[in-house]
Enzyme design. Structure first.
Site, short mmCIF file in Angstrom:
data_model
loop_
_atom_site.label_atom_id
_atom_site.label_comp_id
_atom_site.label_asym_id
_atom_site.label_seq_id
_atom_site.Cartn_x
_atom_site.Cartn_y
_atom_site.Cartn_z
N ASP A 174 86.26 19.78 60.22
CA ASP A 174 86.05 18.34 60.20
C ASP A 174 85.60 17.98 58.78
OD1 ASP A 174 85.58 15.68 60.98
OD2 ASP A 174 83.52 16.13 61.54
N ASP A 178 83.67 14.57 57.66
CA ASP A 178 82.37 13.89 57.64
C ASP A 178 81.34 14.68 58.45
OD1 ASP A 178 83.19 11.71 56.06
OD2 ASP A 178 84.12 10.79 57.81
#
Length: 342
Positions: free
Chosen positions: A93, A95
């Protein structure tokens, strides 16, 4: 980053692994093995195991004993090769994992709301999301546009310099959201390009180690594509970004996390079955998305996600600074053993 000691949330995994491999009903029934035997057989000290797996001393000793006895039972060559080859792709991922960016996003949204004088019904001041509120929001709803749409549906659609009166037509609602998101994205880029933002500990090292071991690399983010591209090229460097085997953003899928669609698409584009992919996430909704796609998942939590329930993750870390590539191979091997018990 909060100074929180990583807790072992892998009791169920280790207990099941004991049962699947040796028929031991629970971890507490694991045969006693001396520390010296375990360390000699596995080269894994208690302190090293605690650091790698975030476990208590007792669980680390049980896990080391498990590895020792599994080695003593001489798993056949084909089975061993299957375990070693079980990790084929590592998916990050963005963020919260690559960069602790949630507060940066919050600041960019608040600047946007102020710039366009976005005021919900009954409020004389522009919308302003507090840190506490945004922590809850970002842990429940993935993607910037869905966040704003939920907020306006809940609190009333706002007036602004874009629409002097609150919009009522779906097309106008969509135009408002698109305009705000585009301006917010530019503001976020300004913050990223300031030079004050760095990758989280261990991210670059883990990516480079995976690449050197011929593991495919991907990044899957719920954020806007232009925003993520700008962020990654600035933080990873142009060369690392261009070497990614797959890159997906929120624009590439209709359903946002916790829906598993972004990871399912990544699996297809990588040409790697879900069971041979490992995801690195920072939040519960990310974990749910990874598991829903049939992938294993480790957590590198942030100050805003540290209290979430990560009991279904393969491992939980405060960051990736002490995690090495071999740790991931061993974790994925444990999943492979559970999937294919002796």
């Amino acid at each position: 980053m909060l100074a929180i000691e990583p807790k072992c949330q892998n009791m169920a995994l280790l207990s099941s692994l004991c049962s699947a491999t040796h028929g031991w009903a629970t971890i507490s029934s694991t045969p006693r093995v001396s520390f010296r035997q375990c360390n000699t057989a596995c080269g894994l000290s208690i302190d090293t195991a605690r650091e790698r797996f975030g476990c208590s001393s007792l669980l680390c000793r049980r896990y080391t004993a498990l590895v020792f006895y599994r080695n003593r039972r001489c798993i056949d060559a084909n089975r061993a090769a299957t375990c070693i080859a079980s990790l084929k792709a590592l998916i990050f991922d963005c963020d919260g994992v690559i960069v602790e960016s949630e507060d940066l996003h919050r600041r960019a949204y608040n600047s946007t709301f102020s710039h366009f004088n976005v005021r919900c019904p009954g409020s004389a001041e522009p919308v302003n999301w507090s840190s506490e509120f945004y922590d809850q929001l970002q842990n429940q709803i993935g993607g910037g546009k869905p966040k704003m749409r939920w907020y306006f549906n809940t609190n009333g659609w706002p007036s602004s310099t874009i629409f002097s009166a609150p919009p009522v037509m779906d097309a106008d609602n969509a135009r408002l959201i698109d305009t705000l998101q585009d301006w917010k994205t530019q503001k976020y880029k300004e913050i990223i390009s300031s030079g004050d933002v760095k990758p989280r500990p261990g991210v670059l090292q883990l990516m480079d180690a995976a690449r050197s071991n011929d593991i495919k690399l991907a990044v899957c983010s719920a954020s806007t594509k232009s925003s993520v591209i700008f962020c990654l090229t600035n933080l990873l460097g142009k060369e690392r970004f261009e070497e990614l085997d797959c890159f997906l953003a929120g624009d590439d899928v209709e359903e946002k996390k916790p829906h598993p669609s972004i990871y399912k698409v990544a699996s297809k584009r990588l040409g790697v079955p879900p069971e041979q992919c490992m995801v690195v996430e920072d939040s519960l909704i990310g974990l749910q998305a990874a598991l829903g796609a049939g992938m294993s998942c480790i957590i590198s939590y942030t100050s805003s996600t540290c209290n979430q329930d990560f009991s279904r993750a393969q491992a939980v870390y405060p960051d990736l600074g002490t995690v090495c590539f071999q740790d991931l191979v061993e974790l994925q091997e444990a999943v492979a053993v559970l999937s294919n018990p002796l």
